[in-house]
Design an enzyme around this catalytic site. Structure first.
Site, PDB file in Angstrom:
ATOM      1  N   LYS A 171       0.857  -1.190   0.000  1.00 23.60           N
ATOM      2  CA  LYS A 171       0.000   0.000   0.000  1.00 23.60           C
ATOM      3  C   LYS A 171       0.891   1.236   0.000  1.00 23.60           C
ATOM      4  CE  LYS A 171      -2.982   2.742   3.121  1.00 23.60           C
ATOM      5  NZ  LYS A 171      -3.801   2.779   4.359  1.00 23.60           N
ATOM      6  N   ASP A 210      -2.490  10.369   3.465  1.00 23.52           N
ATOM      7  CA  ASP A 210      -3.872   9.957   3.705  1.00 23.52           C
ATOM      8  C   ASP A 210      -4.595  10.989   4.572  1.00 23.52           C
ATOM      9  OD1 ASP A 210      -6.259   8.671   4.079  1.00 23.52           O
ATOM     10  OD2 ASP A 210      -5.457   7.080   5.379  1.00 23.52           O
ATOM     11  N   LYS A 223      -9.889  13.106   8.170  1.00 26.10           N
ATOM     12  CA  LYS A 223      -9.370  12.797   9.503  1.00 26.10           C
ATOM     13  C   LYS A 223      -9.307  14.062  10.341  1.00 26.10           C
ATOM     14  CE  LYS A 223      -6.279   9.019   8.063  1.00 26.10           C
ATOM     15  NZ  LYS A 223      -6.863   7.936   8.858  1.00 26.10           N
ATOM     16  N   ASP A 240       1.880   6.633   5.331  1.00 29.56           N
ATOM     17  CA  ASP A 240       0.863   5.649   4.918  1.00 29.56           C
ATOM     18  C   ASP A 240       1.288   4.923   3.635  1.00 29.56           C
ATOM     19  OD1 ASP A 240      -1.471   4.408   5.645  1.00 29.56           O
ATOM     20  OD2 ASP A 240      -2.767   5.757   4.513  1.00 29.56           O
ATOM     21  N   ASP A 298     -11.961   7.081   3.962  1.00 28.80           N
ATOM     22  CA  ASP A 298     -10.726   6.909   4.728  1.00 28.80           C
ATOM     23  C   ASP A 298     -10.298   5.435   4.789  1.00 28.80           C
ATOM     24  OD1 ASP A 298      -8.549   7.642   6.199  1.00 28.80           O
ATOM     25  OD2 ASP A 298      -9.651   7.983   8.078  1.00 28.80           O
ATOM     26  N   GLU A 323      -9.201   3.616   2.478  1.00 26.28           N
ATOM     27  CA  GLU A 323      -8.746   3.654   1.091  1.00 26.28           C
ATOM     28  C   GLU A 323      -7.686   2.601   0.768  1.00 26.28           C
ATOM     29  OE1 GLU A 323      -7.445   5.396   3.453  1.00 26.28           O
ATOM     30  OE2 GLU A 323      -5.312   5.094   3.059  1.00 26.28           O
ATOM     31  N   ARG A 374      -7.404  -0.534   1.476  1.00 21.59           N
ATOM     32  CA  ARG A 374      -7.936  -1.816   0.997  1.00 21.59           C
ATOM     33  C   ARG A 374      -8.421  -1.701  -0.443  1.00 21.59           C
ATOM     34  NH1 ARG A 374     -12.159  -1.757   5.901  1.00 21.59           N
ATOM     35  NH2 ARG A 374     -10.391  -0.646   6.786  1.00 21.59           N
TER      36      ARG A 374
HETATM   37  N1  BES Z   1      -3.894   4.767   7.009  1.00 22.64           N
HETATM   38  C1  BES Z   1      -4.993   4.530   7.869  1.00 22.64           C
HETATM   39  C2  BES Z   1      -4.656   3.579   9.019  1.00 22.64           C
HETATM   40  C3  BES Z   1      -3.687   4.084  10.033  1.00 22.64           C
HETATM   41  C4  BES Z   1      -4.143   4.732  11.154  1.00 22.64           C
HETATM   42  C5  BES Z   1      -2.342   3.873   9.888  1.00 22.64           C
HETATM   43  C6  BES Z   1      -3.247   5.181  12.106  1.00 22.64           C
HETATM   44  C7  BES Z   1      -1.450   4.314  10.834  1.00 22.64           C
HETATM   45  C8  BES Z   1      -1.899   4.964  11.956  1.00 22.64           C
HETATM   46  C9  BES Z   1      -6.140   3.913   7.071  1.00 22.64           C
HETATM   47  O1  BES Z   1      -6.243   4.314   5.756  1.00 22.64           O
HETATM   48  C10 BES Z   1      -7.398   4.353   7.740  1.00 22.64           C
HETATM   49  O2  BES Z   1      -7.674   5.521   7.727  1.00 22.64           O
HETATM   50  N2  BES Z   1      -8.108   3.410   8.328  1.00 22.64           N
HETATM   51  C11 BES Z   1      -9.300   3.704   9.032  1.00 22.64           C
HETATM   52  C12 BES Z   1     -10.321   2.687   8.622  1.00 22.64           C
HETATM   53  C13 BES Z   1     -11.720   3.034   9.076  1.00 22.64           C
HETATM   54  C14 BES Z   1     -12.231   4.219   8.312  1.00 22.64           C
HETATM   55  C15 BES Z   1     -12.588   1.834   8.862  1.00 22.64           C
HETATM   56  C16 BES Z   1      -8.997   3.623  10.518  1.00 22.64           C
HETATM   57  O3  BES Z   1      -8.222   2.758  10.921  1.00 22.64           O
HETATM   58  O4  BES Z   1      -9.514   4.444  11.255  1.00 22.64           O
HETATM   59 ZN    ZN Z   2      -4.511   4.945   4.860  1.00 20.82          ZN
HETATM   60 MN    MN Z   3      -7.353   6.117   5.541  1.00 18.63          MN
END
Ligand code: BES
Ligand code: ZN
Ligand code: MN
Length: 496
Positions: free
Chosen positions: A258, A263, A270, A281, A340, A342, A344
């Site tokens: 990825k 992000d 966020k 990310d 968010d 994204e 996956r």
């Molecule tokens: N890149 C983030 C995950 C992440 C969070 C990595 C904190 C490192 C530190 C990912 O794209 C994301 O935003 N995931 C969300 C998913 C949710 C919207 C289902 C998350 O983990 O909050």
């Molecule tokens: Zn992300």
């Molecule tokens: Mn995200």
């Protein structure tokens, strides 16, 4: 970065001497004993007075002890029976802060095996790395000065032999750390793809897919994420063909990363606090690139595919909306509930493409995928998800051996239910419970097992890609978690 040398044991007449010592009686032969004799026993007396016992992580410094030395450092190695490669690396790493102001040092590693001496050098190298490209005003006294570390060892040629592949892996780690550390205005998808070209001089074939190709192929999920950004997305396909003729029939191993270069969350934006962290990310992609560099650098005798999906997730008038339905390269449709989630979406297209084009022996993806994996495992283990017990075991074992541990998490139909959509084949989020697991379930829907099993593993590295504190072999910041683990996995699997 210091040069590493392996030299015949001989007592230096000046400069800095480092004495790695196990938790045992002080040695009666070798450089320790010679130094002690040159100082008329003052070394032993000083270490006894300092309470130095050789415990793991213990150190003692003797300033200007005589006999021409500016400094002698005793470094604890811990119990002799626990002295393995990781312990030797940690000792080498622990040395770096102790040499912050010095130009060179001789390390009396003669009592260790040449391989352990090489591991110690590896640890020192890994800890000495720093990212200072954007510092223009650092004071001279704060800059590291170390130019050379000479490891005195009983067999210099064995040590050099053991160190050569380690050095290649260290270079892979450094490439990953650099990519992960770069700010997001500099390292956007186009720039990231360009930097992958650097692998060509190691013999890696590098192919960059642009917007047009991705549209033609139908990467609807990845392109949906990229819609809000002013910078075009890229996919980079890297191939290392090291197997040679003898093993031509063997299928390649595939690693997929990825690479969200920033992000913001997109329209599901966020909160501001800590958002700057989302520059890393792209760590999954950075790790895949570093791994390719490591494998090519040490001329690994395997065929390996590396694929990274590079996009920037931004909110804008052209950004994808919550509620959009996108068509993935597999043909399956996804309702994007949360922009968010994204990562996956990016992986979905890459995994299907990788399988479609290369029919690999297995696929391992790496992604800073969920905050939920940090809730579950903290920063101590990456989350491992797999449909194949043998592959999972190998990954766990390689993680233990390299100090990059993973912890296996479940996959099950019961979790898959959470991502059912009312209007499309699936939705991209499954709600709060088991967030890391439902994310993995989503990815699993893009593993095609129609023509037989496809071993796959997913490493959620959101908690392990970055560290806020120094570790013996990792300065705070980008860790490059996964490069060493996967390099080891490949080594154990195909080259043994
Ligand atoms: N890149 C983030 C995950 C992440 C969070 C990595 C904190 C490192 C530190 C990912 O794209 C994301 O935003 N995931 C969300 C998913 C949710 C919207 C289902 C998350 O983990 O909050
Ligand atoms: Zn992300
Ligand atoms: Mn995200």
């Amino acid at each position: 970065m210091p040069d590493i040398a392996f030299v015949k044991p001989a007592l230096p007449r000046a400069g800095i001497l480092v004495l790695p010592l196990p938790e045992a009686d002080f040695p009666s032969t070798g450089l320790f004993a010679e130094a002690d004799a040159a100082l008329s026993g003052a070394l032993t007396r000083a270490l006894e007075a300092a309470g130095f016992k050789g415990r793991k992580g213990q150190s003692a410094i003797l300033w200007s002890p005589g006999a021409g030395f500016t400094k002698i450092i005793a470094l604890g190695l811990g119990k002799p029976e626990d002295l393995n490669a990781l312990a030797a690396e940690a000792a080498g790493g622990a040395l770096i802060p102790l040499l912050a102001q010095d130009r060179e040092a001789t390390i009396a590693a003669e009592a260790m095996t040449p391989t352990l001496a090489a591991s110690m050098a590896m640890g020192a190298l890994l800890r000495a790395w720093r990212f200072d490209r954007y510092r223009t005003k650092e004071k001279e006294e704060d800059k590291p000065k170390l130019e050379r570390l000479a490891f005195a060892t009983s067999d210099t040629s064995d040590a050099k032999h053991a160190f050569a592949p380690m050095r290649a892996v260290a270079d892979g780690v450094f490439l990953t750390r650099e990519l992960v550390s770069e700010p997001p205005n500099i390292l956007h998808p186009v720039e990231f793809a360009d930097r992958c070209r650097a692998l060509e001089k190691l013999g890696v074939e590098v192919e960059i897919l642009g917007m047009k190709e991705m549209k033609r192929l139908g990467f609807g999920a990845l392109l949906g994420v990229a819609m809000g950004s002013a910078v075009e997305p890229r996919v980079v396909v890297m191939q290392w063909k090291g197997a040679g003729k003898s093993r031509k029939s063997a299928k390649p191993l595939a690693f997929i990363g990825k690479g969200v270069t920033f992000d913001t969350g997109g329209i599901s934006i966020k909160p501001a606090g800590g958002m700057e962290d989302m520059k890393w990310d792209m760590a999954g992609a950075g790790t895949v690139v570093g791994l390719m560099a490591a494998l090519a650098g040490r001329r690994a005798k395997v065929d390996v595919i590396g694929i990274v999906g590079l996009v920037e997730n931004m909110p804008s008038g052209t950004a994808q909306r919550p509620g959009d339905v996108v068509k993935t390269f597999s043909g399956q449709t996804v309702e994007v509930i949360n922009t968010d989630a994204e990562g996956r979406l990016v992986l979905a297209d890459l995994l299907w493409y990788c399988q479609d084009r290369f029919e690999p022996r297995f696929m391992i993806d790496l992604a800073t995928l969920t905050g939920a994996i940090i809730v579950a495992l903290g920063h101590e283990h990456a989350g491992l998800f797999s449909n194949d017990d043998d592959l999972a075991q190998r990954i766990l074992a390689a993680g233990q051996l390299t100090g990059e541990p993973a912890w296996r998490m479940p996959l099950a139909d019961a979790y898959d239910k959470a991502i059912r959509s009312d209007i499309a084949d699936m939705k991209n989020v499954g709600g709060r419970p088991a967030g890391a697991v439902t994310a993995a379930q989503f990815i699993q829907r893009f593993i095609n097992t129609k023509n037989g099993p496809m071993p796959w593993a997913h490493l959620d590295i959101a908690g392990t890609a970055w560290t806020s504190k120094d570790h013996p072999t990792i300065p705070k910041g980008a860790t490059a978690y996964g490069v060493r683990l996967l390099d080891r996995l490949v080594a154990e699997l195909d080259e043994g």
